[in-house]
Design a protein around this motif. Structure first.
Motif, mmCIF file in Angstrom:
data_model
loop_
_atom_site.group_PDB
_atom_site.id
_atom_site.type_symbol
_atom_site.label_atom_id
_atom_site.label_comp_id
_atom_site.label_asym_id
_atom_site.label_seq_id
_atom_site.Cartn_x
_atom_site.Cartn_y
_atom_site.Cartn_z
ATOM 1 N N VAL A 159 -2.209 -8.716 17.423
ATOM 2 C CA VAL A 159 -1.077 -8.689 16.483
ATOM 3 C C VAL A 159 -1.555 -8.171 15.137
ATOM 4 C CG1 VAL A 159 0.678 -10.092 15.313
ATOM 5 C CG2 VAL A 159 -0.031 -10.644 17.649
ATOM 6 N N LEU A 167 -5.720 1.614 0.447
ATOM 7 C CA LEU A 167 -4.549 0.787 0.137
ATOM 8 C C LEU A 167 -4.775 0.026 -1.170
ATOM 9 C CD1 LEU A 167 -1.774 -0.343 1.001
ATOM 10 C CD2 LEU A 167 -2.991 -2.183 2.164
ATOM 11 N N GLU A 179 -2.703 -14.704 6.162
ATOM 12 C CA GLU A 179 -2.648 -13.858 7.357
ATOM 13 C C GLU A 179 -3.695 -12.740 7.273
ATOM 14 O OE1 GLU A 179 0.953 -11.552 9.602
ATOM 15 O OE2 GLU A 179 0.280 -10.803 7.674
ATOM 16 N N ARG A 199 7.425 -6.533 7.600
ATOM 17 C CA ARG A 199 7.848 -7.787 8.231
ATOM 18 C C ARG A 199 8.973 -7.585 9.242
ATOM 19 N NH1 ARG A 199 6.986 -9.642 2.684
ATOM 20 N NH2 ARG A 199 4.968 -10.681 2.693
ATOM 21 N N THR A 205 3.816 -0.227 -2.437
ATOM 22 C CA THR A 205 3.238 -0.930 -1.276
ATOM 23 C C THR A 205 3.779 -2.357 -1.140
ATOM 24 O OG1 THR A 205 1.389 -1.499 -2.697
ATOM 25 C CG2 THR A 205 1.092 0.381 -1.230
ATOM 26 N N GLU A 206 4.037 -2.997 -2.281
ATOM 27 C CA GLU A 206 4.541 -4.373 -2.212
ATOM 28 C C GLU A 206 5.893 -4.414 -1.506
ATOM 29 O OE1 GLU A 206 4.371 -6.339 -5.961
ATOM 30 O OE2 GLU A 206 4.930 -8.267 -5.121
ATOM 31 N N LEU A 251 6.771 -2.151 0.708
ATOM 32 C CA LEU A 251 6.512 -1.811 2.113
ATOM 33 C C LEU A 251 6.207 -3.076 2.926
ATOM 34 C CD1 LEU A 251 4.357 1.465 2.024
ATOM 35 C CD2 LEU A 251 6.707 1.207 2.783
ATOM 36 N N ALA A 252 5.714 -4.097 2.231
ATOM 37 C CA ALA A 252 5.432 -5.355 2.929
ATOM 38 C C ALA A 252 6.720 -5.934 3.528
ATOM 39 C CB ALA A 252 4.791 -6.353 1.971
ATOM 40 N N GLU A 263 -0.480 1.622 -8.591
ATOM 41 C CA GLU A 263 0.925 1.243 -8.812
ATOM 42 C C GLU A 263 1.051 0.234 -9.954
ATOM 43 O OE1 GLU A 263 2.426 1.706 -4.155
ATOM 44 O OE2 GLU A 263 2.137 -0.277 -5.024
ATOM 45 N N VAL A 322 1.305 -2.358 6.489
ATOM 46 C CA VAL A 322 1.558 -1.607 5.247
ATOM 47 C C VAL A 322 0.613 -0.414 5.163
ATOM 48 C CG1 VAL A 322 1.378 -1.701 2.721
ATOM 49 C CG2 VAL A 322 2.545 -3.524 3.962
ATOM 50 N N MET A 323 -0.642 -0.614 5.572
ATOM 51 C CA MET A 323 -1.598 0.498 5.555
ATOM 52 C C MET A 323 -1.082 1.668 6.375
ATOM 53 S SD MET A 323 -5.488 -0.916 5.639
ATOM 54 C CE MET A 323 -5.374 -1.311 7.315
ATOM 55 N N LEU A 324 -0.506 1.336 7.531
ATOM 56 C CA LEU A 324 0.003 2.403 8.399
ATOM 57 C C LEU A 324 1.284 3.019 7.818
ATOM 58 C CD1 LEU A 324 -0.562 0.451 11.722
ATOM 59 C CD2 LEU A 324 -1.727 2.566 11.079
ATOM 60 N N SER A 350 -1.500 -7.608 11.080
ATOM 61 C CA SER A 350 -1.063 -8.370 9.905
ATOM 62 C C SER A 350 -0.131 -7.502 9.062
ATOM 63 C CB SER A 350 -2.270 -8.785 9.074
ATOM 64 O OG SER A 350 -2.832 -7.644 8.466
ATOM 65 N N VAL A 351 0.524 -8.139 8.082
ATOM 66 C CA VAL A 351 1.415 -7.391 7.184
ATOM 67 C C VAL A 351 0.625 -6.302 6.456
ATOM 68 C CG1 VAL A 351 2.777 -7.609 5.059
ATOM 69 C CG2 VAL A 351 3.060 -9.269 6.894
ATOM 70 N N VAL A 352 -0.584 -6.657 5.998
ATOM 71 C CA VAL A 352 -1.388 -5.674 5.254
ATOM 72 C C VAL A 352 -1.715 -4.477 6.142
ATOM 73 C CG1 VAL A 352 -3.549 -5.294 4.023
ATOM 74 C CG2 VAL A 352 -2.344 -7.450 3.752
ATOM 75 N N GLN A 353 -2.046 -4.747 7.400
ATOM 76 C CA GLN A 353 -2.377 -3.633 8.310
ATOM 77 C C GLN A 353 -1.156 -2.734 8.529
ATOM 78 O OE1 GLN A 353 -3.967 -6.374 11.229
ATOM 79 N NE2 GLN A 353 -5.803 -5.083 11.423
ATOM 80 N N VAL A 395 -6.527 -12.343 10.099
ATOM 81 C CA VAL A 395 -6.465 -11.201 11.015
ATOM 82 C C VAL A 395 -7.511 -10.136 10.653
ATOM 83 C CG1 VAL A 395 -4.911 -9.427 11.957
ATOM 84 C CG2 VAL A 395 -4.034 -11.688 11.415
ATOM 85 N N TRP A 449 0.237 -10.119 -3.677
ATOM 86 C CA TRP A 449 0.106 -8.883 -2.896
ATOM 87 C C TRP A 449 -1.250 -8.221 -3.158
ATOM 88 C CZ3 TRP A 449 1.058 -6.769 1.305
ATOM 89 C CH2 TRP A 449 0.953 -5.392 1.515
#
Lengths: 796, 163
Positions: free
Chosen positions: B1, A665, A789, B30, B22-23, B25-26, A672, B8-10, B3-6, A793, A758
């Motif tokens: 739960v 990622l 977060e 959400r 990717t930004e 995708l965040a 990008e 986005v990874m998926l 996170s947003v990053v996780q 996490v 980001w």
């Protein structure tokens, strides 16, 4: 705009000249072929020649269309004209000793070749111009052709006695040869390719509008009938005319001289009818009268020839037929096909223009043979047949007009009339009446469509109808009516305008603003401030954005102060919209504003910098006369190139992390960022070098290891200054760097405090996944919630 | 739960989001919901309303038709993707083969998001175009088959010399 029009006219001038030469050649040949036929074979051969032309025309036309489809248009023009020249020279050698068959063949060949030669010029013209340009510039081309036709006729008259009719073939060949030079000059850039890339003709399976298709069939049938009967009558008139000319002049040269003068006068008269009589008749009396004028003139002439069969009457009959047929009648029939659905028109037009008239001419010739050979009647007596056919012609014309009205109504409902096509020409009375009727329709879209079509009609009745629509309960109708009145330059009273400025719908307010701006009255102080504030607020609402942008931009520099103020306060999306507004204001103040914003690029988010560069590029393209200071662009370019190189180093350092999902990622985010930065570099280069070529190079580089990509690198190396090309090529050629690769942990530590939230979030998560704890602990206090977060996490 | 990053990874591994930055995708991350299904529980049935796309995070889901198993969906894979684009009823049913954690992207949320975010829209359209182009070339586009014209349309115009 004036400059572009001038450029278009200059581009069309060689074509118009070439077309004039071609027409001059054809109008030298026309009297010669007629004189030769009458002299050697007599008028009795004319019907056979007409039938031969109709039959052979099918094969020649088909073969020509096939050849034209795959060929380069410039080569096709040269080959077609060259072939005609060669054939003329061959006929010049064969005609003195040849008998009747050679004369007959000459007549048929010249009649067949004329439309082929003229069509290549028109094809070259239409391939080089778009539809809008074509409408404007075809008039120039048409005028060139008519002037050429007049000159050709007069030239024949002037030199035929000195040279003899046969040597006029050499004159015609010389004129055609001369036309090749301007035709070569007229090769408008891209025309050849555009011709080759023309979209395929719609297939039979292409769907047409449902009930509209039925109306189209009715209209096409009526038009075909009208064209057919008209063609039959034209042959009878032609034979009668040639009969009198054949008997009225003793020798071949005298016949040719007379025909030359006649066709020159006919062309001049057709020009007057085309530019003056036709538009007046269409505007005042409508399609019905314009369609009836030719049959009535022919009917009158045919009656006169029955009563007084003289050369003068025959000349008058042919003159009326020739001058009206290719001016008023042709323009009217072109209007009649407007309501046809595009697919139906594409299929029907060639058929209506070539096949149907050819069939009509063949039938006309057969009727002549039947009456003259079998019934042994005189050519003058054919007038009886003409008068009878004129009655049928008037009936079919009336049916065609009614079918047109029905099809037009249907097309209004389906909105498949090309607005620019109707707006380009004069609005005929029938169409105008139909459109005025459509304004009372229940369908909002039908009404707005009718308003758009009526917009160019500047008469009181239309204005009154549009003014009444300003109080319509439908916002779309109010805004369209307002825009149409603005196009017409009609005054709107201040009370109504004030009401419209307070309209609850933004589109109506935007249209009212545009009217205010045009008037330049009362557009000051508080009112301007209010309306500009309103428009700026509307930028946040997607469906009102376009109208609001146009409204703001229409105030020019007056809007820039507000834009500057709002750029500092509005959110990112609205700021991008404001920059699009600035790009629509072609003034020095707008350029200065954008350059000041660009100079502060380091403090602006990347997406805003991209919008600033984009706005500058648009202004540079639309107003090259403005002064553009390269220094802020150079500073921004230097930073962007530096950022690209830095991102390349980061990518190289991050690649070992790509074995984990978090690492992949992070690599993707860096890639990008690099792609966006590289795009910005090229946008900036587009402000310093030819934008189109730079953009093409950027796209070519998106496919690495291709030939296009290699060419792009070579182009950049040759065109850019060394200070720009060296760092850029280093970036585009793989970002190799001599600096030692950074340790992944150090990289993550650095990226975790980057200015981009980001990127920070992804770096923190990746750090956690790779057991680098320092950045993770720090990020738990980060101001950005996504970063926090990620830190909390993260699988640390 | 997650996170947003996780998330986005998926999401970044999902085919139709492969071209979305990717930004952006965040933003999608959400609005997706995490949902758990116990083994054997029905996620949706045949002919149910198509209202969401699912991405398996943990466990395995089973797609079936008329009581027969058609396919298994493993972690990182999606099912019900077309629900984002049309309202046709579900053709297959989806059941949790084991305890399953999925990310559910609601059709309404997705449409709302793409209406506001042009970068997401552009990325999704680009991915769909890539998918369509691949599909057409598989059906004989390269050999000048019946889909050549459609492919040409995707390339911005008919090939040179096309009648």
């Amino acid at each position: 705009m004036l400059a572009s029009r001038r450029a278009e006219i200059l581009a069309a001038a060689p074509l118009a000249f070439a077309y004039g030469l071609v027409m001059a050649a054809l109008y030298v040949l026309r009297p010669v072929k007629g004189a030769l036929l009458l002299d050697r074979l007599g008028v009795g051969a004319l019907p056979y020649a007409t039938i031969a032309v109709a039959l052979l025309g099918v094969f020649v036309g088909g073969a020509y269309s096939k050849a034209a489809r795959g060929a380069r248009i410039d080569r096709l023009a040269a080959v077609a004209i060259g072939a005609v020249i060669a054939s003329l020279l061959a006929f010049r050698l064969a005609l003195p000793s040849g008998g009747a068959p050679i004369v007959f063949a000459f007549y048929v060949w010249v009649t067949l070749a004329a439309p082929l030669v003229t069509s290549v010029v028109w094809m070259l013209a239409s391939a080089g111009l778009d539809a809008r340009e074509a409408r404007r510039l075809f008039r120039i081309l048409g005028t060139g052709g008519i002037v050429g036709a007049i000159a050709g006729g007069l030239l024949t008259r002037a030199i035929v006695h000195a040279m003899g009719a046969l040597d006029l073939l050499l004159v015609a060949s010389a004129l055609l040869l001369l036309s090749l030079a301007p035709l070569r000059l007229a090769r408008i850039e891209g025309a050849v390719d555009r011709h080759a890339q023309r979209p395929a003709r719609p297939s039979a399976e292409t769907s047409t509008r449902g009930p509209g298709a039925v109306r189209d069939v009715a209209l096409i049938r009526a038009l075909a009938l009208t064209a057919f009967v008209g063609a039959v009558v034209s042959v009878i008139v032609d034979v009668q005319f040639n009969d009198f000319v054949g008997r009225g002049f003793v020798d071949r040269d005298a016949k040719a001289a007379f025909l030359g003068t006649f066709f020159a006068a006919l062309s001049a008269c057709a020009l007057v009818c085309q530019v003056w009589v036709g538009p007046k008749l269409l505007a005042s009396r409508g399609l019905g009268a314009a369609l009836a004028v030719l049959p009535l003139a022919v009917g009158l002439g045919s009656t006169a020839i029955l009563l007084a069969p003289t050369l003068a009457v025959a000349v008058g009959l042919k003159f009326g037929d020739g001058s009206l047929r290719y001016s008023v009648h042709k323009s009217t029939t072109e209007i009649l096909v407007v309501p046809l659905a595009p697919e139906a028109r594409a299929r029907a037009k060639p058929w209506l223009d070539t096949t149907v008239p050819a069939a009509g001419e063949a039938v006309g010739a057969a009727i002549v043979l039947l009456v003259v050979r079998m019934l042994h009647a005189s050519y003058a007596t054919l007038g009886v047949v003409s008068v009878g056919l004129v009655g049928v012609w008037l009936l079919t014309s009336s049916r065609a007009r009614l079918a047109y009205v029905e099809a037009f109504r249907c097309a209004l409902t389906y909105r498949d009339i090309d607005v620019t096509e109707v707006q380009a020409g004069p609005l005929d009375a029938s169409t105008r009446a139909e459109l005025l009727r459509a304004l009372a329709s229940d369908g909002v879209r039908t009404v707005t469509y009718a308003i758009d079509l009526l917009a160019p009609a500047r008469d009181d009745e239309v204005t009154e109808a549009l003014q009444a629509l300003l109080s319509s309960p439908q916002a779309a109708i109010r805004s369209h009516a307002l825009a149409a009145l603005r196009t017409q330059g009609r005054a709107i009273d201040r009370t109504t305008l004030d009401e419209l400025l307070r309209d609850p719908h933004s589109n109506v307010r935007a249209a009212a603003l545009a009217v205010l701006r045009d008037r330049g009255e009362g557009v000051t102080g508080e009112l301007v401030r209010d309306v500009l504030e309103q428009a700026a607020d509307q930028l946040a609402i997607p469906r009102y954005r376009r109208a609001s942008r146009e409204a703001l931009a229409s105030f020019g520099n007056a809007a820039l102060a507000l834009v500057t103020e709002r750029l500092a306060t509005m959110n990112r999306a609205a700021r991008r919209e404001l920059l699009r507004v600035v790009a629509m204001i072609p003034t020095q103040a707008a350029v200065d504003l954008l350059e000041a914003e660009l100079a502060a690029h380091a403090r602006r988010p990347p997406v805003i910098v991209a919008s600033i560069v984009d706005a500058l590029a648009k202004l540079r393209a639309s107003a090259p006369e403005l002064r553009f200071d390269p220094s802020p662009v150079l500073a921004c370019l230097e930073d962007a190139l530096g950022a690209c190189a830095s991102l390349d180093r980061d990518l190289a350092a991050a690649r070992p992390l790509a074995s984990t999902q978090a690492g992949r990622l992070l690599v993707r985010v860096l890639a990008e960022r690099r792609a966006a930065m590289l795009e910005r570099v090229f946008l900036l280069l587009g402000l310093l070098y030819p934008a189109k070529e730079i953009r093409a190079a950027f796209h070519a580089l998106s496919k690495p290891a291709s030939r296009r990509s290699a060419n792009a690198v070579e182009f950049l190396d040759n065109v850019l200054e060394r200070r720009h090309s060296r760092p850029l090529l280093r970036v585009v050629e793989g970002g190799r760097t001599r600096a030692p690769r950074e340790d992944p942990a150090a990289l993550l530590d650095r990226l975790a405090i980057d200015g981009d939230p980001w990127l920070r979030a992804c770096a923190v998560f990746c750090a956690a996944a790779n057991g680098v704890t320092g950045p993770v602990a720090r990020a738990r206090q980060d101001p950005d919630p996504t970063v926090r977060e990620a830190a909390w996490v993260a699988p640390c | 739960v997650l996170s947003v990053v996780q998330k986005v990874m998926l999401l970044s591994e999902v085919d139709i989001f492969s071209e979305v930055p990717t930004e952006e995708l965040a933003f999608l991350a959400r609005v997706v919901e995490e949902q758990r299904y116990a083994s054997g529980e029905t996620i949706y049935g045949e002919l149910d309303l198509s209202d969401a796309m699912y991405l398996v995070v943990e466990g395995t889901a089973c797609l079936g038709k008329d009581g027969r198993e058609v396919a298994l969906v493993e972690p990182g894979q999606t099912f019900g993707t077309w629900a984002l684009f049309d309202d046709e009823p579900r053709v297959l049913s989806a059941t949790a083969r084991s305890d399953v954690l999925v990310l559910r992207l609601d059709q309404g949320d997705f449409i709302e998001l793409i209406a506001d975010n042009v970068l997401i829209t552009r990325g999704v359209l680009k991915a769909l175009a890539v998918r369509l182009r691949k599909l057409l070339s598989r059906f004989g586009g390269a050999e000048g088959g019946p889909h050549r014209r459609a492919m040409a349309g995707l390339d911005g115009g008919p090939p040179r010399g096309e009648p």
